[in-house]
Design a protein around this motif. Structure first.
Motif, PDB file in Angstrom:
ATOM      1  N   GLY A 107       0.772  -1.231   0.000  1.00  0.00           N
ATOM      2  CA  GLY A 107       0.000   0.000   0.000  1.00  0.00           C
ATOM      3  C   GLY A 107       0.802   1.279   0.000  1.00  0.00           C
ATOM      4  N   GLY A 108       2.131   1.184  -0.155  1.00  0.00           N
ATOM      5  CA  GLY A 108       2.956   2.382  -0.172  1.00  0.00           C
ATOM      6  C   GLY A 108       2.771   3.181  -1.453  1.00  0.00           C
ATOM      7  N   GLN A 109       2.905   4.489  -1.336  1.00  0.00           N
ATOM      8  CA  GLN A 109       2.788   5.352  -2.510  1.00  0.00           C
ATOM      9  C   GLN A 109       4.154   5.495  -3.158  1.00  0.00           C
ATOM     10  OE1 GLN A 109       0.858   9.128  -1.873  1.00  0.00           O
ATOM     11  NE2 GLN A 109       1.407   9.903  -3.888  1.00  0.00           N
ATOM     12  N   LEU A 110       4.271   5.046  -4.391  1.00  0.00           N
ATOM     13  CA  LEU A 110       5.530   5.105  -5.135  1.00  0.00           C
ATOM     14  C   LEU A 110       5.388   6.125  -6.257  1.00  0.00           C
ATOM     15  CD1 LEU A 110       8.352   4.042  -5.952  1.00  0.00           C
ATOM     16  CD2 LEU A 110       7.173   2.276  -7.300  1.00  0.00           C
ATOM     17  N   VAL A 111       6.334   7.045  -6.320  1.00  0.00           N
ATOM     18  CA  VAL A 111       6.363   8.049  -7.386  1.00  0.00           C
ATOM     19  C   VAL A 111       7.628   7.828  -8.196  1.00  0.00           C
ATOM     20  CG1 VAL A 111       6.424  10.511  -7.943  1.00  0.00           C
ATOM     21  CG2 VAL A 111       5.086   9.704  -5.979  1.00  0.00           C
ATOM     22  N   ILE A 112       7.469   7.525  -9.489  1.00  0.00           N
ATOM     23  CA  ILE A 112       8.633   7.336 -10.366  1.00  0.00           C
ATOM     24  C   ILE A 112       8.975   8.689 -10.965  1.00  0.00           C
ATOM     25  CG2 ILE A 112       9.568   6.093 -12.350  1.00  0.00           C
ATOM     26  CD1 ILE A 112       8.871   4.317  -9.949  1.00  0.00           C
ATOM     27  N   HIS A 113      10.020   9.286 -10.410  1.00  0.00           N
ATOM     28  CA  HIS A 113      10.366  10.641 -10.824  1.00  0.00           C
ATOM     29  C   HIS A 113      11.746  10.975 -10.271  1.00  0.00           C
ATOM     30  CE1 HIS A 113       9.889  14.868 -11.804  1.00  0.00           C
ATOM     31  NE2 HIS A 113      10.042  15.228 -10.535  1.00  0.00           N
ATOM     32  N   GLY A 114      12.603  11.545 -11.090  1.00  0.00           N
ATOM     33  CA  GLY A 114      13.893  12.024 -10.617  1.00  0.00           C
ATOM     34  C   GLY A 114      13.699  13.348  -9.898  1.00  0.00           C
ATOM     35  N   ALA A 115      13.736  13.321  -8.575  1.00  0.00           N
ATOM     36  CA  ALA A 115      13.389  14.501  -7.783  1.00  0.00           C
ATOM     37  C   ALA A 115      14.424  15.612  -7.947  1.00  0.00           C
ATOM     38  CB  ALA A 115      13.263  14.130  -6.316  1.00  0.00           C
ATOM     39  N   SER A 116      13.943  16.855  -7.922  1.00  0.00           N
ATOM     40  CA  SER A 116      14.798  18.036  -7.982  1.00  0.00           C
ATOM     41  C   SER A 116      14.723  18.762  -6.649  1.00  0.00           C
ATOM     42  CB  SER A 116      14.327  18.968  -9.097  1.00  0.00           C
ATOM     43  OG  SER A 116      13.038  19.493  -8.785  1.00  0.00           O
ATOM     44  N   VAL A 117      15.585  19.758  -6.488  1.00  0.00           N
ATOM     45  CA  VAL A 117      15.540  20.578  -5.271  1.00  0.00           C
ATOM     46  C   VAL A 117      14.193  21.293  -5.170  1.00  0.00           C
ATOM     47  CG1 VAL A 117      16.563  22.562  -4.093  1.00  0.00           C
ATOM     48  CG2 VAL A 117      18.045  20.845  -5.151  1.00  0.00           C
ATOM     49  N   ALA A 118      13.644  21.710  -6.313  1.00  0.00           N
ATOM     50  CA  ALA A 118      12.326  22.361  -6.307  1.00  0.00           C
ATOM     51  C   ALA A 118      11.248  21.412  -5.788  1.00  0.00           C
ATOM     52  CB  ALA A 118      11.972  22.841  -7.714  1.00  0.00           C
ATOM     53  N   ASP A 119      11.345  20.122  -6.167  1.00  0.00           N
ATOM     54  CA  ASP A 119      10.399  19.132  -5.641  1.00  0.00           C
ATOM     55  C   ASP A 119      10.493  19.046  -4.121  1.00  0.00           C
ATOM     56  OD1 ASP A 119       9.417  18.306  -8.167  1.00  0.00           O
ATOM     57  OD2 ASP A 119      11.150  16.995  -8.443  1.00  0.00           O
ATOM     58  N   LEU A 120      11.731  19.017  -3.618  1.00  0.00           N
ATOM     59  CA  LEU A 120      11.935  18.899  -2.174  1.00  0.00           C
ATOM     60  C   LEU A 120      11.365  20.110  -1.448  1.00  0.00           C
ATOM     61  CD1 LEU A 120      15.503  17.394  -1.691  1.00  0.00           C
ATOM     62  CD2 LEU A 120      13.323  16.243  -1.999  1.00  0.00           C
ATOM     63  N   ASP A 121      11.486  21.278  -2.076  1.00  0.00           N
ATOM     64  CA  ASP A 121      10.918  22.484  -1.482  1.00  0.00           C
ATOM     65  C   ASP A 121       9.419  22.299  -1.222  1.00  0.00           C
ATOM     66  OD1 ASP A 121      11.867  24.835  -0.496  1.00  0.00           O
ATOM     67  OD2 ASP A 121      12.102  25.829  -2.429  1.00  0.00           O
ATOM     68  N   PHE A 122       8.743  21.744  -2.204  1.00  0.00           N
ATOM     69  CA  PHE A 122       7.300  21.489  -2.063  1.00  0.00           C
ATOM     70  C   PHE A 122       7.044  20.425  -1.007  1.00  0.00           C
ATOM     71  CE2 PHE A 122       3.764  18.698  -3.331  1.00  0.00           C
ATOM     72  CZ  PHE A 122       2.700  19.576  -3.156  1.00  0.00           C
ATOM     73  N   PHE A 123       7.808  19.331  -1.077  1.00  0.00           N
ATOM     74  CA  PHE A 123       7.568  18.216  -0.145  1.00  0.00           C
ATOM     75  C   PHE A 123       7.815  18.619   1.303  1.00  0.00           C
ATOM     76  CE2 PHE A 123       8.732  15.416  -3.933  1.00  0.00           C
ATOM     77  CZ  PHE A 123       7.419  15.225  -4.274  1.00  0.00           C
ATOM     78  N   SER A 124       8.798  19.491   1.527  1.00  0.00           N
ATOM     79  CA  SER A 124       9.118  19.878   2.907  1.00  0.00           C
ATOM     80  C   SER A 124       7.959  20.619   3.562  1.00  0.00           C
ATOM     81  CB  SER A 124      10.382  20.743   2.944  1.00  0.00           C
ATOM     82  OG  SER A 124      10.144  22.018   2.378  1.00  0.00           O
ATOM     83  N   ARG A 125       7.085  21.208   2.728  1.00  0.00           N
ATOM     84  CA  ARG A 125       5.901  21.894   3.267  1.00  0.00           C
ATOM     85  C   ARG A 125       4.702  20.959   3.377  1.00  0.00           C
ATOM     86  NH1 ARG A 125       7.915  25.669  -0.511  1.00  0.00           N
ATOM     87  NH2 ARG A 125       6.299  25.124  -2.034  1.00  0.00           N
ATOM     88  N   THR A 126       4.791  19.795   2.754  1.00  0.00           N
ATOM     89  CA  THR A 126       3.655  18.873   2.664  1.00  0.00           C
ATOM     90  C   THR A 126       3.791  17.692   3.626  1.00  0.00           C
ATOM     91  OG1 THR A 126       3.610  19.429   0.309  1.00  0.00           O
ATOM     92  CG2 THR A 126       2.233  17.586   0.996  1.00  0.00           C
ATOM     93  N   TYR A 127       5.033  17.259   3.867  1.00  0.00           N
ATOM     94  CA  TYR A 127       5.294  16.070   4.682  1.00  0.00           C
ATOM     95  C   TYR A 127       5.919  16.463   6.019  1.00  0.00           C
ATOM     96  CZ  TYR A 127       4.407  13.188   0.550  1.00  0.00           C
ATOM     97  OH  TYR A 127       3.820  12.573  -0.541  1.00  0.00           O
ATOM     98  N   ASP A 128       5.716  15.608   7.009  1.00  0.00           N
ATOM     99  CA  ASP A 128       6.325  15.844   8.325  1.00  0.00           C
ATOM    100  C   ASP A 128       7.845  15.740   8.272  1.00  0.00           C
ATOM    101  OD1 ASP A 128       3.874  16.124   9.810  1.00  0.00           O
ATOM    102  OD2 ASP A 128       3.581  13.973   9.528  1.00  0.00           O
ATOM    103  N   LEU A 129       8.357  14.847   7.423  1.00  0.00           N
ATOM    104  CA  LEU A 129       9.796  14.621   7.349  1.00  0.00           C
ATOM    105  C   LEU A 129      10.160  14.181   5.937  1.00  0.00           C
ATOM    106  CD1 LEU A 129      12.609  14.254   8.703  1.00  0.00           C
ATOM    107  CD2 LEU A 129      11.896  11.925   9.316  1.00  0.00           C
ATOM    108  N   VAL A 130      11.210  14.779   5.389  1.00  0.00           N
ATOM    109  CA  VAL A 130      11.720  14.390   4.076  1.00  0.00           C
ATOM    110  C   VAL A 130      13.144  13.879   4.256  1.00  0.00           C
ATOM    111  CG1 VAL A 130      12.302  15.145   1.744  1.00  0.00           C
ATOM    112  CG2 VAL A 130      10.283  16.081   2.883  1.00  0.00           C
ATOM    113  N   LEU A 131      13.376  12.660   3.779  1.00  0.00           N
ATOM    114  CA  LEU A 131      14.686  12.017   3.885  1.00  0.00           C
ATOM    115  C   LEU A 131      15.259  11.828   2.481  1.00  0.00           C
ATOM    116  CD1 LEU A 131      12.931   9.744   6.248  1.00  0.00           C
ATOM    117  CD2 LEU A 131      15.158  10.548   7.004  1.00  0.00           C
TER     118      LEU A 131
END
Length: 413
Positions: free
Chosen positions: A112-136
């Motif tokens: 049931g894990g959510q898998l995203v096939i995508h080469g993440a960029s720093v801009a992606d991380l910027d968005f995720f850091s506001r959306t998720y409790d923790l980004v690793l």
């Protein structure tokens, strides 16, 4: 971010504890499975135990059980004045990361894990850091690594210390001295480099890995620009025949496991600061070789990744619902660094340099004193043990004297 040993182990561990986890990978499971080999992973007992604890040891019954670590030192005339085998307390295993990571990725999505096939960029991380409790961040190459500053005090090298060349093969014969024992073989060629030979489980079953580490600019540094897998293997064997003929003698009938069974490259060992700062002000935490990337001469990459994932998982579970702030991130990394990262880095950096006289004496003594050979071999599982007898001449001398006296017969009265 990243679907390697640490990223997947941590994602699956969090998933099993009820956390909602999104995993980003730049490749699908099938692309990983059918792609090129990624590493020379040999995992020792305590790292394997972290997989067992999470019930992720899917290939343990199929993979060869590696019972020892052997060391051979080549002389200028290609004989081996030093040749011994240390026995491991618990067996090691190597599973081709194409097999393991593809299998774990499938398991993550099946659970049931959510898998995203995508080469993440720093801009992606910027968005995720506001959306998720923790980004690793567990992707050790590419743009994301640039967010983590090099720690100069912990990184003595600013250039690659070895040129690396890997071949996965079928058809390798046993070492005649110990034909019944599966072992990692470390062949040291002073002034030239090292050849490691290890059993593994790959996409086509049991195989062996031939792994040259050459001093940059030296006679082994000849794989750059070699893109044909057959040419890569031929060059590997030619160098074995010249520098390690005892290994070449059992490799005369080998063939590559598959067209993706070779790998060559180099990278500078580095320790980075663990917290990455994003343009929008968010913070991310680096994992495993994002923050501690050692040369593979001591075979610690996948072991350290497993231990880092286990340490981070423990820190996350203990933290509960509190915010994952910068202080927590630094403390979480420090816990990993002082228990695993620092001992591994110290030992690996020591092995990259020309060995001092007392280390040569230690390696030579292991050929006469089995307890020394066994302790050295088990250091691959617990590098912190080297601190008590490896680095200082006085400690080495005291240790060898202690072992020698314990093995000497007591004179009759």
């Amino acid at each position: 971010m990243g679907a390697g040993q640490s990223g997947l182990q941590l994602a699956l561990g969090l998933q099993a504890k009820g956390y909602e986890v999104t995993l980003m990978s730049n490749r699908t499971a099938d692309e990983i499975r059918t792609g090129r080999v990624m590493s020379t992973q040999c995992m020792f007992d305590s790292a394997l135990q972290h997989e067992r604890d999470l019930q992720l040891n899917f290939w343990e019954r199929q993979a060869p059980r590696i019972e020892g670590v052997g060391v051979s030192v080549a002389a200028p005339d290609a004989t081996r004045p030093i040749d011994w085998l240390g026995r491991l307390k618990g067996y090691a295993q190597s599973v081709d990361q194409r097999v393991k990571m593809a299998g774990w990725l499938d398991t993550f999505t099946q659970r049931g894990g959510q898998l995203v096939i995508h080469g993440a960029s720093v801009a992606d991380l910027d968005f995720f850091s506001r959306t998720y409790d923790l980004v690793l961040v567990a992707a050790g190459k590419g743009e994301l690594v640039s967010m983590f500053e090099r720690n100069a005090t912990r990184s003595p090298y600013d250039a690659p210390q070895r040129a690396l060349a890997v071949s996965y093969v079928h058809g390798l014969g046993p070492r005649p001295e110990h034909p019944e024992t599966e072992a990692v073989r470390c062949n040291l060629v002073p002034g030239v480099g090292e050849l490691f030979v290890m059993p593994t489980l790959t996409t086509s079953g049991r195989a062996d890995i031939l792994f040259w580490e050459g001093l940059p600019g030296g006679p082994l540094d000849v794989f750059r620009g070699v893109n044909d897998p057959g040419e890569h293997l031929a060059l590997t064997l030619e160098l074995m025949e010249k520098y390690t003929p005892w290994e070449y003698a059992r490799a005369t009938k080998v063939e590559l496991t598959d067209a993706g069974g070779t790998l060559a490259g180099r990278y500078a060992p580095v320790v980075r600061n663990p917290v990455g700062r994003l343009p929008g002000g968010g913070l991310v935490l680096g994992v495993a070789d994002v923050v501690v990337a050692n040369d593979p001469i001591t075979g610690q990459g996948s072991n350290s990744a497993a231990k880092c994932a286990a340490s981070y998982l423990s820190s996350i579970l203990m933290h509960g619902d509190r915010p994952f702030d910068e202080a927590w991130m630094k403390a979480t990394f420090d816990k990993y660094w002082f228990t695993t990262g620092m001992p591994v880095t110290e030992w690996t950096n020591a092995m990259l340099g020309a060995p001092p006289e007392h280390v040569l004496e230690l390696i030579g003594a292991a050929g006469r004193l089995q307890p020394v050979a066994d302790r050295f071999a088990n250091g691959f599982d617990n590098p912190a043990d080297f601190d008590s007898y490896f680095y200082e001449p006085e400690d080495t001398a005291d240790y060898l004297a202690e072992v020698s006296s314990s093995l000497s017969p007591v004179p009759a009265e």
